[in-house]
Design an enzyme around this catalytic site. Structure first.
Site, PDB file in Angstrom:
ATOM      1  N   CYS A 130       0.695  -1.150  -0.098  1.00 53.44           N
ATOM      2  CA  CYS A 130       0.197   0.136   0.147  1.00 53.44           C
ATOM      3  C   CYS A 130       0.885   1.141  -0.208  1.00 53.44           C
ATOM      4  O   CYS A 130       1.264   1.232   1.021  1.00 53.44           O
ATOM      5  CB  CYS A 130      -0.777   0.247   1.038  1.00 53.44           C
ATOM      6  SG  CYS A 130      -2.187   1.286   1.321  1.00 53.44           S
ATOM      7  N   CYS A 133      -0.373   3.893   2.689  1.00 52.59           N
ATOM      8  CA  CYS A 133      -0.258   4.060   3.872  1.00 52.59           C
ATOM      9  C   CYS A 133       0.956   4.125   4.078  1.00 52.59           C
ATOM     10  O   CYS A 133       1.751   4.845   5.744  1.00 52.59           O
ATOM     11  CB  CYS A 133      -0.246   1.925   4.323  1.00 52.59           C
ATOM     12  SG  CYS A 133      -1.908   1.951   3.976  1.00 52.59           S
ATOM     13  N   ASP A 134       2.522   4.400   3.322  1.00 51.49           N
ATOM     14  CA  ASP A 134       3.703   3.908   3.470  1.00 51.49           C
ATOM     15  C   ASP A 134       4.790   4.387   2.823  1.00 51.49           C
ATOM     16  O   ASP A 134       6.279   3.952   3.071  1.00 51.49           O
ATOM     17  CB  ASP A 134       4.465   2.282   3.994  1.00 51.49           C
ATOM     18  CG  ASP A 134       3.282   1.682   4.771  1.00 51.49           C
ATOM     19  OD1 ASP A 134       3.025   1.899   5.098  1.00 51.49           O
ATOM     20  OD2 ASP A 134       3.137  -0.094   4.189  1.00 51.49           O
TER      21      ASP A 134
END
Length: 317
Positions: A130, A133-134
Site C-alpha cells: 500500500c 499507507c507507507d
C-alpha cells in the site's frame, strides 16, 4: 431478517447496496475493514465516469453515504461461516448472526504475495502492498516497485513524490499499464526500470536492505544491497477471497466465483459481484456495474419468492 445481505463494501458491494436499498428492500452490508475495500487504498481514480479525479477513499465514502441515504445498513463484522444452500441465507460473523432471503458476495480480493524467500519476515519491515499507507516512510530513500500494470505504475508515480529513486522491477520487457500512465512514468526522472526480472529473496537485519533478483532471460542472479533501508512495494495482482466458497460454489482454476451475466451463482438467491467473480476486466466501474446487476436480480428474486412477479422476469431468466 433482511431481504438482501451484501458481503463486502467495495465498489461492487456499495453499488449493490445503493440499488437494493433504493428498490425499498431491507439491505445489510457487512464489511470487515473500511468502506471502499481495496479501492480505498488507491491514491487517485481518474477514469470513473463523471468524476475528473478522486481518491479511492473519498469515492468509497461517497458511495457508502449514498447507500445509507437510501436505507442500507452498513455493519462492521468479519464473516466466519455461512449456510446459504437453503431459502434463508445464514451468515455467522465474529460479532453476530445475520439472515436474509438473498445474498450478494462482493468480498473482492487481496494483493498477490511476492513469493520470494524472506517475504513473511519483512512484511511491514520493508515490504508493503500500500503506497498510500507507507510511501512517506521512504522519503529520500530508494524504493523498488514490483509489477507492470496500472496499479504498479500509478503507485510508483505517487511514491516518486517521496523517494530518492524508484526502481520498477517487471518480469517482462514492456509494461502492461495504460499508455498515458506509462508515458508519465517514462518521463519521470526519478523512475527507472529493471526489465525481465523477478525477486528471489529479500534480506536484511531488522529492516530490508538487500534484494536478490534474477533475470528471467539470462538466468543471471544479482544482489542489490544498501547501507540504508529501502522499500519494496508489491503490485502484481490479486487473489480472490473465496476460501469460504470452495466446497459450495463453482470456482474457476484461479479461485474466482463463476456466475452468469446476471451475476447468478449456481445456488438460487446467491449472487456474486466485483473482483471476486470470474471476469476479464477488474476496474472500479466494472465492479459497480456488477453490483447494480446483482442487486436488481436479487430484488427480483426476493419478489418472485414472495409472489410479486415482475412481468417477463421468468421468461428472461
Amino acid at each position: 431478517m433482511y431481504d438482501i445481505i451484501i458481503l463486502g463494501a467495495g465498489p461492487a458491494g456499495l453499488s449493490a447496496g445503493i440499488y437494493g436499498a433504493r428498490s425499498k428492500k431491507k439491505v445489510l452490508i457487512l464489511e470487515k475493514a473500511i468502506d471502499g475495500g481495496q479501492m480505498a487504498e488507491t491514491i487517485s481514480i481518474e477514469n470513473y465516469p463523471g468524476i475528473d479525479k478522486i481518491s479511492g477513499a473519498e469515492l468509497g465514502q461517497k458511495m457508502a453515504e449514498q447507500a445509507k441515504s437510501f436505507g442500507a445498513e452498513i455493519v462492521s463484522d468479519q464473516v466466519e461461516s455461512i449456510d446459504i444452500k437453503g431459502d434463508i441465507k445464514k451468515i455467522q460473523g465474529k460479532l453476530g448472526s445475520y439472515e436474509a432471503k438473498s445474498l450478494i458476495i462482493a468480498q473482492g480480493s487481496i494483493p498477490r504475495p511476492l513469493g520470494a524467500k524472506g517475504e513473511e519476515k519483512f512484511k511491514g519491515k520493508g515490504i508493503s502492498f500500500c503506497a498510500t499507507c507507507d510511501a512517506a516512510f521512504y522519503e529520500d530513500l530508494d524504493v523498488y516497485v514490483v509489477g507492470g500494470g496500472d496499479a504498479a505504475i500509478q503507485e510508483a508515480l505517487f511514491i516518486a513524490n517521496f523517494a530518492k529513486k524508484v526502481h520498477i522491477i517487471h518480469r517482462r520487457d514492456r509494461l502492461r499499464a495504460a499508455q498515458d500512465i506509462q508515458e508519465r512514468a517514462f518521463n519521470n526522472k526519478k523512475i527507472d526500470f529493471i526489465w525481465d526480472t523477478c525477486v528471489d529473496e529479500v534480506k536484511g537485519d531488522k529492516i530490508a536492505n538487500e534484494l536478490v533478483i534474477r533475470n528471467l532471460k539470462t538466468g543471471e542472479v544479482k544482489s542489490i544491497k544498501s547501507d540504508e533501508p529501502f522499500g519494496i512495494f508489491v503490485f502484481i495482482g490479486y487473489l480472490p477471497n473465496t476460501d469460504l466458497y470452495k466446497d459450495i460454489l463453482d470456482l474457476d482454476d484461479k479461485g474466482y466465483i463463476i456466475t452468469d451475466d446476471e451475476m447468478r451463482t449456481k445456488i438460487d438467491g446467491v449472487f456474486a459481484a466485483g473482483d471476486i467473480r470470474k471476469k476479464t476486466i477488474r476496474q472500479v466501474v466494472t465492479a459497480a456495474g456488477d453490483g447494480a446487476i446483482a442487486a436488481m436480480n436479487a430484488q427480483k428474486y426476493v419478489d418472485e419468492k414472495e409472489g410479486k412477479l415482475y412481468e417477463g422476469f421468468k421468461e428472461n431468466k
